[in-house]
Design a protein around this motif. Structure first.
Motif, PDB file in Angstrom:
ATOM      1  N   GLY A 121      31.440  41.781  33.233  1.00 53.79           N
ATOM      2  CA  GLY A 121      32.564  41.526  34.117  1.00 53.79           C
ATOM      3  C   GLY A 121      32.556  42.549  35.232  1.00 53.79           C
ATOM      4  N   VAL A 122      33.521  42.458  36.124  1.00 56.33           N
ATOM      5  CA  VAL A 122      33.562  43.405  37.232  1.00 56.33           C
ATOM      6  C   VAL A 122      34.890  44.142  37.227  1.00 56.33           C
ATOM      7  CG1 VAL A 122      31.906  42.266  38.728  1.00 56.33           C
ATOM      8  CG2 VAL A 122      34.276  41.518  38.783  1.00 56.33           C
ATOM      9  N   VAL A 138      26.875  44.908  44.763  1.00 57.88           N
ATOM     10  CA  VAL A 138      26.303  43.597  44.441  1.00 57.88           C
ATOM     11  C   VAL A 138      27.463  42.634  44.205  1.00 57.88           C
ATOM     12  CG1 VAL A 138      24.816  42.261  42.909  1.00 57.88           C
ATOM     13  CG2 VAL A 138      24.238  44.647  43.434  1.00 57.88           C
ATOM     14  N   VAL A 139      27.514  41.590  45.029  1.00 59.44           N
ATOM     15  CA  VAL A 139      28.581  40.598  44.936  1.00 59.44           C
ATOM     16  C   VAL A 139      28.335  39.744  43.699  1.00 59.44           C
ATOM     17  CG1 VAL A 139      29.724  38.686  46.094  1.00 59.44           C
ATOM     18  CG2 VAL A 139      28.820  40.602  47.444  1.00 59.44           C
ATOM     19  N   PHE A 140      29.348  39.677  42.837  1.00 61.48           N
ATOM     20  CA  PHE A 140      29.247  38.995  41.550  1.00 61.48           C
ATOM     21  C   PHE A 140      30.099  37.742  41.553  1.00 61.48           C
ATOM     22  CE2 PHE A 140      30.925  38.423  37.199  1.00 61.48           C
ATOM     23  CZ  PHE A 140      29.741  38.325  36.486  1.00 61.48           C
ATOM     24  N   GLU A 141      29.466  36.581  41.391  1.00 64.99           N
ATOM     25  CA  GLU A 141      30.156  35.294  41.253  1.00 64.99           C
ATOM     26  C   GLU A 141      31.270  35.114  42.268  1.00 64.99           C
ATOM     27  OE1 GLU A 141      31.166  34.432  37.189  1.00 64.99           O
ATOM     28  OE2 GLU A 141      29.131  34.845  36.512  1.00 64.99           O
ATOM     29  N   TRP A 177      37.770  38.579  44.295  1.00 64.66           N
ATOM     30  CA  TRP A 177      38.890  38.114  43.474  1.00 64.66           C
ATOM     31  C   TRP A 177      39.283  39.121  42.397  1.00 64.66           C
ATOM     32  CZ3 TRP A 177      36.765  38.228  38.758  1.00 64.66           C
ATOM     33  CH2 TRP A 177      35.392  37.944  38.633  1.00 64.66           C
ATOM     34  N   CYS A 178      38.553  40.190  42.280  1.00 65.47           N
ATOM     35  CA  CYS A 178      38.763  41.202  41.233  1.00 65.47           C
ATOM     36  C   CYS A 178      39.746  42.262  41.736  1.00 65.47           C
ATOM     37  CB  CYS A 178      37.404  41.824  40.884  1.00 65.47           C
ATOM     38  SG  CYS A 178      37.481  43.349  39.960  1.00 65.47           S
ATOM     39  N   VAL A 179      40.945  42.288  41.160  1.00 62.69           N
ATOM     40  CA  VAL A 179      41.970  43.247  41.580  1.00 62.69           C
ATOM     41  C   VAL A 179      41.526  44.694  41.326  1.00 62.69           C
ATOM     42  CG1 VAL A 179      44.356  44.012  41.227  1.00 62.69           C
ATOM     43  CG2 VAL A 179      43.828  41.571  41.374  1.00 62.69           C
ATOM     44  N   PRO A 180      40.959  45.031  40.148  1.00 63.89           N
ATOM     45  CA  PRO A 180      40.492  46.411  39.967  1.00 63.89           C
ATOM     46  C   PRO A 180      39.413  46.813  40.981  1.00 63.89           C
ATOM     47  CG  PRO A 180      40.666  45.324  37.845  1.00 63.89           C
ATOM     48  CD  PRO A 180      40.878  44.267  38.891  1.00 63.89           C
ATOM     49  N   CYS A 181      38.612  45.856  41.449  1.00 62.54           N
ATOM     50  CA  CYS A 181      37.589  46.155  42.460  1.00 62.54           C
ATOM     51  C   CYS A 181      38.241  46.618  43.760  1.00 62.54           C
ATOM     52  CB  CYS A 181      36.715  44.934  42.725  1.00 62.54           C
ATOM     53  SG  CYS A 181      35.767  44.373  41.300  1.00 62.54           S
ATOM     54  N   GLN A 182      39.397  46.050  44.080  1.00 65.22           N
ATOM     55  CA  GLN A 182      40.111  46.438  45.296  1.00 65.22           C
ATOM     56  C   GLN A 182      40.561  47.892  45.208  1.00 65.22           C
ATOM     57  OE1 GLN A 182      43.191  43.509  45.960  1.00 65.22           O
ATOM     58  NE2 GLN A 182      41.742  41.849  45.528  1.00 65.22           N
TER      59      GLN A 182
END
Length: 184
Positions: free
Chosen positions: A138-139, A100-103, A73-78
């Motif tokens: 946060g991620v 590591v998958v976070f929440e 769900w984290c746009v910056p992660c994409q």
């Protein structure tokens, strides 16, 4: 008399605001003060998202580590994921890359990884215990651990190729005596 108090209050408030702005400008927002730098990495045992095998910090000791906390769900992660994939292709022989998958749910994480074509191991952190022990706020967040198991740094936000390269060089060229001096 009241006018003088208001003026003094305004001046004090203005000086305080200017001080905060002065101290804040010119600093890299990704370089967050981090209390675990130079300390042993907290131990973990997590399950792989792809093959259910257990992965532990103890099993990886002696190798530099790049640990990235992320979520579907984290746009910056994409935006960051292709940089980490590039880093894994470029430096995977020098350092172990772990995601590591976070929440997030396992199904959402798997769907994300199918779209992103992940090639390095991805781990599930149930109840975010590892994230808490590492101080994740946060991620995305990426941690750099030297072969002695000492945390050498943390990058907050999506990492760019130059920062990733610099950090990998730091953890792959750390000398053993310096790492030993950091231990409590």
């Amino acid at each position: 008399m009241k006018r003088w108090r208001y003026t003094l209050g305004f001046v004090v408030l203005s000086v305080a605001l200017l001080t905060v702005l002065y101290k804040g400008f010119g600093r890299n927002p990704h370089e967050v003060p981090f209390m675990l730098t130079g300390k042993p990495a907290p131990d973990f045992v997590l399950r792989s998202l792809t093959n259910n095998e257990r992965v532990s910090l103890a099993d990886l000791k002696g190798r530099p580590l790049v640990i990235n906390f992320w979520a579907s769900w984290c746009v910056p992660c994409q935006y960051e994921h292709p940089v980490l994939e590039w880093g894994h292709r470029e430096y995977g022989s020098k350092a172990v890359f772990l995601g590591v998958v976070f929440e997030d749910s396992e199904d959402n994480a798997r769907a994300f990884l199918r779209r992103q074509e992940a090639r390095f191991p991805q781990l599930i952190d149930p109840r975010s215990r590892m994230a808490v022990s590492y101080g994740v706020a946060g991620v995305p967040e990426t941690y750099f651990i030297d072969p002695s198991g000492i945390i050498r740094g943390k990058h907050v936000g999506p990492i760019d190729p130059e920062s990733l390269t610099r950090r990998i060089r730091e953890i792959t060229t750390t000398s053993e005596p310096a790492a030993e001096a950091q231990r409590p």
